[in-house]
Design a protein around this motif. Structure first.
Motif, PDB file in Angstrom:
ATOM      1  N   HIS A 102     -23.141  25.678 -16.804  1.00  0.00           N
ATOM      2  CA  HIS A 102     -23.465  25.490 -15.479  1.00  0.00           C
ATOM      3  C   HIS A 102     -24.214  26.395 -14.794  1.00  0.00           C
ATOM      4  O   HIS A 102     -25.182  26.437 -14.182  1.00  0.00           O
ATOM      5  CB  HIS A 102     -22.209  25.056 -14.606  1.00  0.00           C
ATOM      6  CG  HIS A 102     -21.608  23.742 -14.740  1.00  0.00           C
ATOM      7  ND1 HIS A 102     -22.373  22.491 -14.516  1.00  0.00           N
ATOM      8  CD2 HIS A 102     -20.288  23.534 -14.959  1.00  0.00           C
ATOM      9  CE1 HIS A 102     -21.400  21.624 -14.855  1.00  0.00           C
ATOM     10  NE2 HIS A 102     -20.045  22.237 -14.939  1.00  0.00           N
ATOM     11  N   ASN A 136     -14.661  14.997 -17.473  1.00  0.00           N
ATOM     12  CA  ASN A 136     -15.659  15.480 -16.510  1.00  0.00           C
ATOM     13  C   ASN A 136     -17.016  14.658 -16.264  1.00  0.00           C
ATOM     14  O   ASN A 136     -17.468  14.791 -15.171  1.00  0.00           O
ATOM     15  CB  ASN A 136     -16.242  16.983 -16.963  1.00  0.00           C
ATOM     16  CG  ASN A 136     -15.412  18.206 -16.723  1.00  0.00           C
ATOM     17  OD1 ASN A 136     -15.267  18.330 -15.559  1.00  0.00           O
ATOM     18  ND2 ASN A 136     -14.815  18.721 -17.823  1.00  0.00           N
ATOM     19  N   ASP A 187     -17.866  16.662 -12.554  1.00  0.00           N
ATOM     20  CA  ASP A 187     -19.380  16.688 -12.920  1.00  0.00           C
ATOM     21  C   ASP A 187     -20.335  15.328 -12.836  1.00  0.00           C
ATOM     22  O   ASP A 187     -21.317  15.198 -12.237  1.00  0.00           O
ATOM     23  CB  ASP A 187     -19.631  17.416 -14.480  1.00  0.00           C
ATOM     24  CG  ASP A 187     -19.240  18.895 -14.399  1.00  0.00           C
ATOM     25  OD1 ASP A 187     -19.215  19.293 -13.140  1.00  0.00           O
ATOM     26  OD2 ASP A 187     -18.832  19.278 -15.319  1.00  0.00           O
ATOM     27  N   HIS A 232     -18.390  25.742 -21.001  1.00  0.00           N
ATOM     28  CA  HIS A 232     -18.688  24.616 -20.302  1.00  0.00           C
ATOM     29  C   HIS A 232     -19.236  25.442 -18.974  1.00  0.00           C
ATOM     30  O   HIS A 232     -20.585  25.128 -18.286  1.00  0.00           O
ATOM     31  CB  HIS A 232     -17.562  23.520 -20.283  1.00  0.00           C
ATOM     32  CG  HIS A 232     -17.945  22.587 -18.979  1.00  0.00           C
ATOM     33  ND1 HIS A 232     -17.962  21.241 -19.242  1.00  0.00           N
ATOM     34  CD2 HIS A 232     -17.931  22.609 -17.625  1.00  0.00           C
ATOM     35  CE1 HIS A 232     -18.242  20.723 -18.403  1.00  0.00           C
ATOM     36  NE2 HIS A 232     -18.155  21.451 -17.207  1.00  0.00           N
ATOM     37  N   GLU A 233     -18.311  26.129 -18.311  1.00  0.00           N
ATOM     38  CA  GLU A 233     -18.927  26.996 -17.050  1.00  0.00           C
ATOM     39  C   GLU A 233     -20.036  27.581 -17.219  1.00  0.00           C
ATOM     40  O   GLU A 233     -20.864  27.635 -16.211  1.00  0.00           O
ATOM     41  CB  GLU A 233     -17.675  27.639 -16.387  1.00  0.00           C
ATOM     42  CG  GLU A 233     -16.406  26.692 -16.237  1.00  0.00           C
ATOM     43  CD  GLU A 233     -16.636  25.449 -15.266  1.00  0.00           C
ATOM     44  OE1 GLU A 233     -17.531  25.634 -14.506  1.00  0.00           O
ATOM     45  OE2 GLU A 233     -16.100  24.455 -15.658  1.00  0.00           O
TER      46      GLU A 233
HETATM   47 ZN   LIG Z   1     -18.518  21.107 -15.185  1.00  0.00          ZN
END
Ligand SMILES: [Zn+2]
Length: 231
Positions: A63, A152, A160, A59-60
């Motif tokens: 980003h 999130n 997010d 997930h990170e």
């Molecule tokens: Zn995130």
């Protein structure tokens, strides 16, 4: 130690992004162990824990890579139990911010059908008497991914969803005002959830609410500074 996030340990560097883990990750280990339903088997529990680590990391990196694709900076990621923090600096444009933030939850969106197919296959094909740990593990991973996604994308700054709301509003009303609105929603909802959690005695949720409220409060202060520059 990471100067941006005190209390985190340096792990490794991947694609030029330094990965850290925050100490609270180890507290979550104990809490998740009790909650997961995998407590009967230490091996399956550790597999689940590492998988959670992997999902949050993906997930990170979503980003970080998205931020770089629009010409921004992404130097470090701090993993902590609520989904990690990618320290990304997208160029100051609403579209660049929106893509940098949306790419994280999009990783979980991609993983939803993958994990569900594996889960359904496991439930249908594996004899739970012979493979109890494996079936539970797959179910837990599927739930964790879906849970992280839903958590999130809630429109509560600094999650997010809240940052995506900020980016979308930015198109229409400028950077400062959009951040002010998104952050105010974060402060108000953080306070409401905090009070409800306190009444329910849910300390884990109280901690989450305090974190959200403080970060959102910070967001409101940043919005004030930005508004001065916009004048
Ligand atoms: Zn995130």
């Amino acid at each position: 130690m990471n100067p941006q996030s005190p209390g985190s340990l340096r792990l490794f560097k991947l694609f030029g992004v330094q990965v850290y883990v925050h100490w609270s990750w180890f507290v979550a280990l104990v809490i998740l162990y009790q909650m997961s339903g995998l407590a009967g088997s230490l091996g399956w529990f550790l597999a689940g824990y590492l998988s959670l680590f992997g999902i949050v990391l993906l997930h990170e990196f979503g980003h970080a890579m998205a931020c770089r694709s629009v010409g921004g900076e992404a130097r470090s990621i701090v993993l902590w139990p609520l989904g990690g923090i990618a320290f990304v600096k997208p160029p100051p444009r609403p579209g660049a911010l929106l893509w940098s933030i949306a790419a994280g939850p999009l990783v979980n969106v991609v993983l939803v059908p993958v994990t569900f197919v594996i889960w359904i296959a496991a439930e249908g094909l594996l004899d739970p008497d012979i493979w109890p740990g494996l079936v539970t593990y797959i179910r837990v991973i599927t739930t964790i991914n879906l849970g992280l996604l839903i958590f999130n994308i809630m429109p509560v700054y600094p999650l997010d969803g809240g940052q995506m709301l900020h980016a979308i509003l930015w198109f229409f009303m400028g950077r400062a005002r959009s951040l002010h609105i998104a952050a105010t929603i974060g402060v108000v909802l953080g306070a409401i959830v905090g009070v409800l959690a306190l009444m329910a005695g849910d300390w884990w949720m109280v901690m989450i609410a305090i974190f959200i409220g403080m970060q959102a409060w910070n967001g409101m202060k940043i919005a004030k500074v930005l508004a001065m520059y916009e004048r």
